[in-house]
Design a protein around this motif. Structure first.
Motif, PDB file in Angstrom:
ATOM      1  N   ASN A 134       0.862  -1.170   0.000  1.00 23.66           N
ATOM      2  CA  ASN A 134       0.000   0.000   0.000  1.00 23.66           C
ATOM      3  C   ASN A 134       0.902   1.226   0.000  1.00 23.66           C
ATOM      4  N   PRO A 135       0.750   2.106  -0.953  1.00 25.28           N
ATOM      5  CA  PRO A 135       1.618   3.284  -0.966  1.00 25.28           C
ATOM      6  C   PRO A 135       1.582   3.993   0.383  1.00 25.28           C
ATOM      7  N   SER A 136       2.761   4.270   0.926  1.00 22.20           N
ATOM      8  CA  SER A 136       2.803   4.907   2.246  1.00 22.20           C
ATOM      9  C   SER A 136       2.152   6.275   2.211  1.00 22.20           C
ATOM     10  N   ALA A 137       2.213   6.922   1.090  1.00 18.38           N
ATOM     11  CA  ALA A 137       1.541   8.208   0.915  1.00 18.38           C
ATOM     12  C   ALA A 137       0.922   8.211  -0.466  1.00 18.38           C
ATOM     13  N   MET A 138      -0.283   8.750  -0.558  1.00 18.62           N
ATOM     14  CA  MET A 138      -0.952   8.791  -1.853  1.00 18.62           C
ATOM     15  C   MET A 138      -0.156   9.679  -2.802  1.00 18.62           C
ATOM     16  N   SER A 139       0.185   9.138  -3.953  1.00 17.77           N
ATOM     17  CA  SER A 139       0.922   9.918  -4.946  1.00 17.77           C
ATOM     18  C   SER A 139       0.004  10.972  -5.537  1.00 17.77           C
ATOM     19  N   PRO A 140       0.564  12.042  -6.085  1.00 19.48           N
ATOM     20  CA  PRO A 140      -0.272  13.061  -6.742  1.00 19.48           C
ATOM     21  C   PRO A 140      -1.131  12.466  -7.859  1.00 19.48           C
ATOM     22  N   GLU A 141      -0.579  11.478  -8.555  1.00 15.21           N
ATOM     23  CA  GLU A 141      -1.335  10.858  -9.647  1.00 15.21           C
ATOM     24  C   GLU A 141      -2.545  10.086  -9.129  1.00 15.21           C
ATOM     25  N   LEU A 142      -2.368   9.350  -8.018  1.00 12.72           N
ATOM     26  CA  LEU A 142      -3.488   8.624  -7.429  1.00 12.72           C
ATOM     27  C   LEU A 142      -4.546   9.586  -6.895  1.00 12.72           C
ATOM     28  N   LEU A 143      -4.109  10.677  -6.277  1.00 12.38           N
ATOM     29  CA  LEU A 143      -5.055  11.671  -5.773  1.00 12.38           C
ATOM     30  C   LEU A 143      -5.827  12.315  -6.921  1.00 12.38           C
ATOM     31  N   GLU A 144      -5.129  12.586  -8.009  1.00 11.79           N
ATOM     32  CA  GLU A 144      -5.801  13.171  -9.174  1.00 11.79           C
ATOM     33  C   GLU A 144      -6.805  12.186  -9.763  1.00 11.79           C
ATOM     34  N   ALA A 145      -6.410  10.916  -9.846  1.00 10.63           N
ATOM     35  CA  ALA A 145      -7.321   9.895 -10.369  1.00 10.63           C
ATOM     36  C   ALA A 145      -8.558   9.772  -9.481  1.00 10.63           C
ATOM     37  N   ALA A 146      -8.358   9.796  -8.171  1.00 12.89           N
ATOM     38  CA  ALA A 146      -9.485   9.701  -7.243  1.00 12.89           C
ATOM     39  C   ALA A 146     -10.416  10.896  -7.392  1.00 12.89           C
ATOM     40  N   ALA A 147      -9.859  12.081  -7.586  1.00 11.69           N
ATOM     41  CA  ALA A 147     -10.685  13.277  -7.765  1.00 11.69           C
ATOM     42  C   ALA A 147     -11.504  13.193  -9.046  1.00 11.69           C
ATOM     43  N   LEU A 148     -10.915  12.641 -10.088  1.00  9.40           N
ATOM     44  CA  LEU A 148     -11.647  12.478 -11.349  1.00  9.40           C
ATOM     45  C   LEU A 148     -12.794  11.490 -11.187  1.00  9.40           C
ATOM     46  N   LEU A 149     -12.548  10.430 -10.419  1.00  7.16           N
ATOM     47  CA  LEU A 149     -13.578   9.411 -10.222  1.00  7.16           C
ATOM     48  C   LEU A 149     -14.693   9.892  -9.309  1.00  7.16           C
ATOM     49  N   ARG A 150     -14.342  10.679  -8.318  1.00  4.12           N
ATOM     50  CA  ARG A 150     -15.297  11.051  -7.268  1.00  4.12           C
ATOM     51  C   ARG A 150     -16.604  11.614  -7.833  1.00  4.12           C
ATOM     52  N   ASP A 151     -16.511  12.473  -8.818  1.00  2.00           N
ATOM     53  CA  ASP A 151     -17.700  13.146  -9.331  1.00  2.00           C
ATOM     54  C   ASP A 151     -18.295  12.475 -10.564  1.00  2.00           C
ATOM     55  N   ALA A 152     -17.762  11.324 -10.938  1.00  3.41           N
ATOM     56  CA  ALA A 152     -18.256  10.635 -12.136  1.00  3.41           C
ATOM     57  C   ALA A 152     -19.538   9.881 -11.826  1.00  3.41           C
ATOM     58  N   GLU A 153     -20.349   9.710 -12.842  1.00  4.83           N
ATOM     59  CA  GLU A 153     -21.546   8.877 -12.738  1.00  4.83           C
ATOM     60  C   GLU A 153     -21.415   7.618 -13.587  1.00  4.83           C
ATOM     61  N   LYS A 154     -20.823   7.778 -14.767  1.00  4.60           N
ATOM     62  CA  LYS A 154     -20.632   6.635 -15.659  1.00  4.60           C
ATOM     63  C   LYS A 154     -19.143   6.355 -15.798  1.00  4.60           C
ATOM     64  N   ILE A 155     -18.756   5.139 -15.413  1.00  6.15           N
ATOM     65  CA  ILE A 155     -17.344   4.744 -15.448  1.00  6.15           C
ATOM     66  C   ILE A 155     -17.209   3.472 -16.272  1.00  6.15           C
ATOM     67  N   ALA A 156     -16.201   3.425 -17.112  1.00  2.74           N
ATOM     68  CA  ALA A 156     -15.846   2.208 -17.831  1.00  2.74           C
ATOM     69  C   ALA A 156     -14.431   1.817 -17.432  1.00  2.74           C
ATOM     70  N   VAL A 157     -14.187   0.514 -17.354  1.00  2.00           N
ATOM     71  CA  VAL A 157     -12.865   0.003 -16.972  1.00  2.00           C
ATOM     72  C   VAL A 157     -12.411  -0.961 -18.062  1.00  2.00           C
ATOM     73  N   LEU A 158     -11.376  -0.584 -18.786  1.00  2.00           N
ATOM     74  CA  LEU A 158     -10.809  -1.438 -19.827  1.00  2.00           C
ATOM     75  C   LEU A 158      -9.612  -2.170 -19.243  1.00  2.00           C
ATOM     76  N   THR A 159      -9.688  -3.498 -19.171  1.00  2.00           N
ATOM     77  CA  THR A 159      -8.597  -4.269 -18.572  1.00  2.00           C
ATOM     78  C   THR A 159      -7.903  -5.152 -19.602  1.00  2.00           C
ATOM     79  N   GLY A 160      -6.594  -5.286 -19.414  1.00  2.00           N
ATOM     80  CA  GLY A 160      -5.791  -6.110 -20.299  1.00  2.00           C
ATOM     81  C   GLY A 160      -5.097  -7.232 -19.552  1.00  2.00           C
ATOM     82  N   ALA A 161      -4.157  -7.858 -20.217  1.00  2.00           N
ATOM     83  CA  ALA A 161      -3.512  -9.052 -19.683  1.00  2.00           C
ATOM     84  C   ALA A 161      -2.745  -8.794 -18.390  1.00  2.00           C
ATOM     85  N   GLY A 162      -2.324  -7.539 -18.180  1.00  2.00           N
ATOM     86  CA  GLY A 162      -1.591  -7.230 -16.965  1.00  2.00           C
ATOM     87  C   GLY A 162      -2.390  -7.483 -15.707  1.00  2.00           C
TER      88      GLY A 162
END
Length: 305
Positions: free
Chosen positions: A22-50
């Motif tokens: 678990n990241p010891s501190a939330m990275s700026p990128e993770l915080l930005e991603a969380a902020a983008l998700l927070r106000d979303a209503e429709k989310i799609a998740v494209l997953t690959g082999a990774g």
């Protein structure tokens, strides 16, 4: 064919500590991603082999220990190979089934399933054929490359090129004339037919051969499935791209077009895709690490924390 080689490639030892990291501190990128998700209503998740790789299943296209570095897809994953040696192809896919069945969803799979409880609409678009998203609890999964645990009728490309074939309503394969079909089984379901070791399974209605319901080489994606994927990605507020190298079209074009249409694209992958510069943000971590942290942060934000 050495199926032990397939098993050794497909099932890798994984480091449990990597999943619990678990990241010891939330990275700026993770915080930005969380902020983008927070106000979303429709989310799609494209997953690959990774994403599946983090459950110990080796990827197909990796240049190091990828499945296709040890096996020729022309021998085990094409319509021509199935016509030529169906039992060999079926045996290879049965070994894949066994390996995937013994794999377990990782924290990334469970975090994606958790997103479906936090937002009004979360749809998974997956290139993986192992069923791990469903086993983790995801309810809305669009399988772009099919499902290894499902069967369908075989369509002979040569027959399509020569004449207009008749398609069976049960298995969807192109087969013999309707007069020879068995009406007793017109309501049969063949999706989860097992793969026997000594014979090619047949549709109970038309008698045609059955094959794994996955996309092989020399085959296009199902146009209806692909069209649905385009529409879902284009119509969402945020598109998460997780564990996907985006090297193969047409799936590689899905996030590009979504970003062009104004969708906020978040990439989560240790290695950046070629189109990384088009994304709203990028998190350079494995999905099994980043996604649980992301879901936790979104929950805090929604709670006002």
């Amino acid at each position: 064919m050495n199926l032990n080689k397939l098993r050794s490639l497909f099932k890798r030892d994984t480091d449990p500590s990597a999943h619990s990291a678990n990241p010891s501190a939330m990275s700026p990128e993770l915080l930005e991603a969380a902020a983008l998700l927070r106000d979303a209503e429709k989310i799609a998740v494209l997953t690959g082999a990774g994403v599946s790789a983090e459950s110990g299943i080796a990827t197909f296209r990796s240049k190091v220990n990828g499945v296709w570095t040890a096996f020729d897809p022309a021998e085990v994953a094409t319509p021509a190979a199935f016509k030529r040696k169906p039992l060999k192809v079926l045996g290879w896919h049965q070994s894949m089934r066994d390996i995937c069945e013994n794999a377990a969803p990782n924290p990334g799979h469970y975090a994606i399933a958790a997103l479906q409880k936090l937002f009004p609409e979360v749809i998974v678009l997956t290139q993986n054929i192992d069923g791990l998203h469903q086993r983790a609890g995801s309810k809305f999964v669009l399988e772009l490359h099919g499902d290894l645990f499902r069967m369908k009728g075989f369509c002979d490309p040569e027959l399509h090129a020569q004449e207009r074939p008749v398609h069976c309503p049960v298995c969807k394969g192109c087969t013999r004339p309707r007069e020879q079909w068995n009406p007793e089984f017109r309501e049969a379901i063949v999706e989860f037919t097992a793969i026997p070791s000594d014979a090619v399974p047949c549709c109970p209605h038309c008698g045609g051969p059955l094959r794994p319901d996955v996309v092989w080489f020399d085959e296009p994606l199902d146009p209806y499935v692909l069209d649905a994927a385009w529409n879902i990605a284009d119509g969402c507020d945020v598109l998460l791209v997780v564990g996907a190298s985006l090297q193969v079209q047409p799936v590689a074009g899905i996030p590009w077009r979504a970003a062009y249409k104004g969708v906020k694209v978040i990439e989560i992958n240790p290695e950046p895709a070629e189109a990384t510069g088009f994304w709203a943000t990028r998190v350079g971590l494995p999905g099994a690490v980043a996604l649980p942290a992301l879901v936790e942060q979104v929950c805090k934000m929604k709670a006002g924390g």
